[in-house]
Design a protein around this motif. Sequence first.
Motif, PDB file in Angstrom:
ATOM      1  N   LYS A   1      18.481   1.159  -2.656  1.00 34.87           N
ATOM      2  CA  LYS A   1      17.257   1.118  -1.873  1.00 34.87           C
ATOM      3  C   LYS A   1      16.982  -0.318  -1.441  1.00 34.87           C
ATOM      4  O   LYS A   1      17.416  -1.267  -2.076  1.00 34.87           O
ATOM      5  CB  LYS A   1      16.097   1.661  -2.693  1.00 34.87           C
ATOM      6  N   GLU A   2      16.231  -0.438  -0.378  1.00 38.51           N
ATOM      7  CA  GLU A   2      15.914  -1.762   0.142  1.00 38.51           C
ATOM      8  C   GLU A   2      14.960  -2.477  -0.804  1.00 38.51           C
ATOM      9  O   GLU A   2      14.000  -1.896  -1.296  1.00 38.51           O
ATOM     10  CB  GLU A   2      15.277  -1.664   1.522  1.00 38.51           C
ATOM     11  N   VAL A   3      15.244  -3.719  -1.056  1.00 40.14           N
ATOM     12  CA  VAL A   3      14.400  -4.521  -1.918  1.00 40.14           C
ATOM     13  C   VAL A   3      13.297  -5.126  -1.069  1.00 40.14           C
ATOM     14  O   VAL A   3      13.566  -5.781  -0.060  1.00 40.14           O
ATOM     15  CB  VAL A   3      15.223  -5.633  -2.612  1.00 40.14           C
TER      16      VAL A   3
END
Length: 78
Positions: free
Chosen positions: A24-26
């Motif tokens: 997932k995008e941080v």
Amino acid sequence: MKTVLTFIFIIFIGSAAMAQNASKEVKVETVTYGVELNIKVEKTSAKENKVTRLYLFKNSRVKKELNFKTKRNNAKMA
């Protein structure tokens, strides 16, 4: 037979790629800072009258100095 195996191979590779857990995008925390502008403007009202010369041609002095003639500039008959 070759086309069937190729089709099965493509489906297998596609399903294996979809089964991967995508990271997932941080999210990054943003920080904002305030900016203060401290500008002081001082006005000076001193009047200076300067006289400048206006020449008709832009480089008249330069052209005059470069247009000199010497004694050896004259053409000679051989």
